[in-house]
Write an enzyme that holds these catalytic residues in place. Structure first.
Site, PDB file in Angstrom:
ATOM      1  CG  ASN A 191      20.505 -20.683 -52.805  1.00 46.27           C
ATOM      2  OD1 ASN A 191      19.655 -20.234 -53.583  1.00 46.27           O
ATOM      3  ND2 ASN A 191      21.784 -20.403 -52.901  1.00 46.27           N
TER       4      ASN A 191
ATOM      5  CE  LYS B 202      23.314 -23.030 -55.058  1.00 46.13           C
ATOM      6  NZ  LYS B 202      24.659 -23.579 -55.175  1.00 46.13           N
TER       7      LYS B 202
ATOM      8  CG  HIS C 241      25.408 -17.982 -53.006  1.00 42.70           C
ATOM      9  ND1 HIS C 241      26.159 -18.572 -53.994  1.00 42.70           N
ATOM     10  CD2 HIS C 241      24.905 -18.985 -52.256  1.00 42.70           C
ATOM     11  CE1 HIS C 241      26.101 -19.891 -53.842  1.00 42.70           C
ATOM     12  NE2 HIS C 241      25.350 -20.166 -52.797  1.00 42.70           N
TER      13      HIS C 241
ATOM     14  CD  GLU D 202      26.069 -20.752 -56.971  1.00 41.46           C
ATOM     15  OE1 GLU D 202      24.892 -20.357 -57.019  1.00 41.46           O
ATOM     16  OE2 GLU D 202      26.383 -21.907 -56.615  1.00 41.46           O
TER      17      GLU D 202
ATOM     18  CD  GLU E  31      26.501 -21.498 -49.135  1.00 37.80           C
ATOM     19  OE1 GLU E  31      25.616 -22.331 -48.980  1.00 37.80           O
ATOM     20  OE2 GLU E  31      26.580 -20.771 -50.141  1.00 37.80           O
TER      21      GLU E  31
ATOM     22  N   GLY F 111      28.171 -27.657 -54.615  1.00 41.64           N
ATOM     23  CA  GLY F 111      27.771 -28.372 -55.824  1.00 41.64           C
ATOM     24  C   GLY F 111      28.793 -29.380 -56.315  1.00 41.64           C
TER      25      GLY F 111
ATOM     26  CB  SER G  85      28.269 -31.115 -50.955  1.00 39.77           C
ATOM     27  OG  SER G  85      28.710 -30.629 -52.215  1.00 39.77           O
TER      28      SER G  85
HETATM   29  P1  13P Z   1      24.920 -27.383 -52.768  1.00 39.72           P
HETATM   30  O1  13P Z   1      24.169 -27.834 -51.550  1.00 39.72           O
HETATM   31  O2  13P Z   1      24.239 -27.768 -54.056  1.00 39.72           O
HETATM   32  O3  13P Z   1      26.362 -27.769 -52.719  1.00 39.72           O
HETATM   33  O4  13P Z   1      24.887 -25.769 -52.785  1.00 39.72           O
HETATM   34  C1  13P Z   1      25.261 -25.086 -51.630  1.00 39.72           C
HETATM   35  C2  13P Z   1      24.893 -23.666 -51.780  1.00 39.72           C
HETATM   36  O5  13P Z   1      25.493 -22.934 -52.548  1.00 39.72           O
HETATM   37  C3  13P Z   1      23.759 -23.154 -51.008  1.00 39.72           C
HETATM   38  O6  13P Z   1      23.690 -21.777 -51.068  1.00 39.72           O
END
Ligand code: 13P
Length: 236
Positions: free
Chosen positions: A6, A8, A90, A92, A160, A166, A196
Site C-alpha cells: 500500500n 498510500k 483502511h 486511515e 491492521e 507506521g 510495521s
Molecule cells: P506500515 O507498514 O507503514 O506500518 O503501514 C501499514 C499499512 O497501513 C498498510 O496498509
C-alpha cells in the site's frame, strides 16, 4: 502467500512507472504480489507491469457507478484501467476521512459487483485494545463486510491493528495469529496482516497458521526492502 504494497500518498506517475519497471526484475520468492499506488499512478503502474504476474490495485473505490461525487472514483472506472481490485476501509480512511462500517460495506459490494478483488481492512485502536474491546470491534467490522459479500469470492481481509501502523510497533506473531483466527471464525477468507511489517519480522508473522500474507506500507516503498520482505515471507 499474498503480499500487497500500500503506497498510500507516495509515488506520482513518473516514479510509479520507474518503480514498477524495476519490480519486474526482482525475485519475490514465489509470493503473489500486488501494488496499490495512488489513483493518479494506477495507469502508469498497469502499463509498466503488463505481462507480469504482479497485480495493481487501487486504495479506495466509491459505491456508485457514476454521479455527482466530487473527488471519488468508481469501480467501473478502475476496471476499465485494468486494475485488479481495491483496498477498502483502511484505518486511515476510517479515522481521517469519516469512513464507517456502512460506507465500507457499500464500497465492498460495488467493487465485487464490478469484478474487482477487495482487500477490506479491519483493526482495533490502541484504546480499544486497552479496554479489552478487540474482539468486539473486529466482530462489528468483519460482520459489516461479510453481510455485503455473501459470496466471499475475490474477498481478502487485512487485519491492521491501528496502533501498529507506521509506528514500528508490530503486533507479535502470537497476538496477530489470535486476531486472525478470530476473524476467520467470523468470515473464512484469506487474512493478511498489516502494521510495521518489515523484512526482519515477515518470516515470523508468515509462519503463523492463519496469516496468509501481508499488507505493507512503508517497507513497500523501497525496492529491495519490498522484495526481501516477500522472500522472507515465502520462506516461512
Ligand atoms: P506500515 O507498514 O507503514 O506500518 O503501514 C501499514 C499499512 O497501513 C498498510 O496498509
Amino acid at each position: 502467500m499474498l503480499i500487497a504494497g500500500n503506497w498510500k500518498m507516495y509515488k506520482g506517475p513518473v516514479e510509479a512507472a520507474a518503480f514498477c519497471r524495476a519490480l519486474r526484475e526482482l525475485d519475490f520468492g514465489g509470493c503473489d504480489v500486488v501494488v496499490c499506488p495512488p489513483f493518479v499512478s494506477l495507469a502508469a503502474a498497469v502499463a509498466a507491469l503488463a505481462g507480469t504476474e504482479i497485480a495493481v490495485a487501487a486504495q479506495n473505490v466509491h459505491w456508485a457507478t457514476e454521479g455527482a461525487f466530487t473527488g471519488e472514483v468508481s469501480a467501473p472506472m478502475l476496471h476499465e484501467l485494468g486494475v485488479y481490485g481495491a483496498i477498502v476501509g483502511h484505518s486511515e480512511r476510517r479515522q481521517l476521512f469519516g469512513e464507517t462500517d456502512e460506507t465500507v460495506a457499500r464500497r465492498v459490494r460495488a467493487a465485487l459487483d464490478h469484478h474487482l478483488g477487495v482487500i477490506a481492512c479491519v483493526g482495533e485502536t490502541d484504546a480499544e485494545r486497552e479496554a479489552g474491546e478487540t474482539e468486539a470491534v473486529l466482530t462489528r467490522q468483519v460482520e459489516a463486510i461479510a453481510a455485503a459479500a455473501p459470496e466471499r469470492d475475490e474477498l481478502v481481509i487485512a487485519y491492521e491493528p491501528v496502533w501498529a501502523i507506521g509506528t514500528g510497533k508490530t503486533a507479535t506473531p502470537e497476538l496477530a495469529q489470535e486476531a486472525h483466527a478470530w476473524i476467520k471464525s467470523l468470515l473464512p477468507v484469506p487474512v493478511l496482516y498489516g502494521g510495521s511489517v518489515k523484512p526482519e519480522n515477515a518470516a515470523a508473522l508468515a509462519a503463523q497458521p492463519d496469516i496468509d500474507g501481508a499488507l505493507v506500507g512503508g517497507a513497500s516503498l523501497e525496492l529491495e526492502s519490498f522484495a526481501s520482505l516477500c522472500r522472507e515471507a515465502a520462506g516461512a
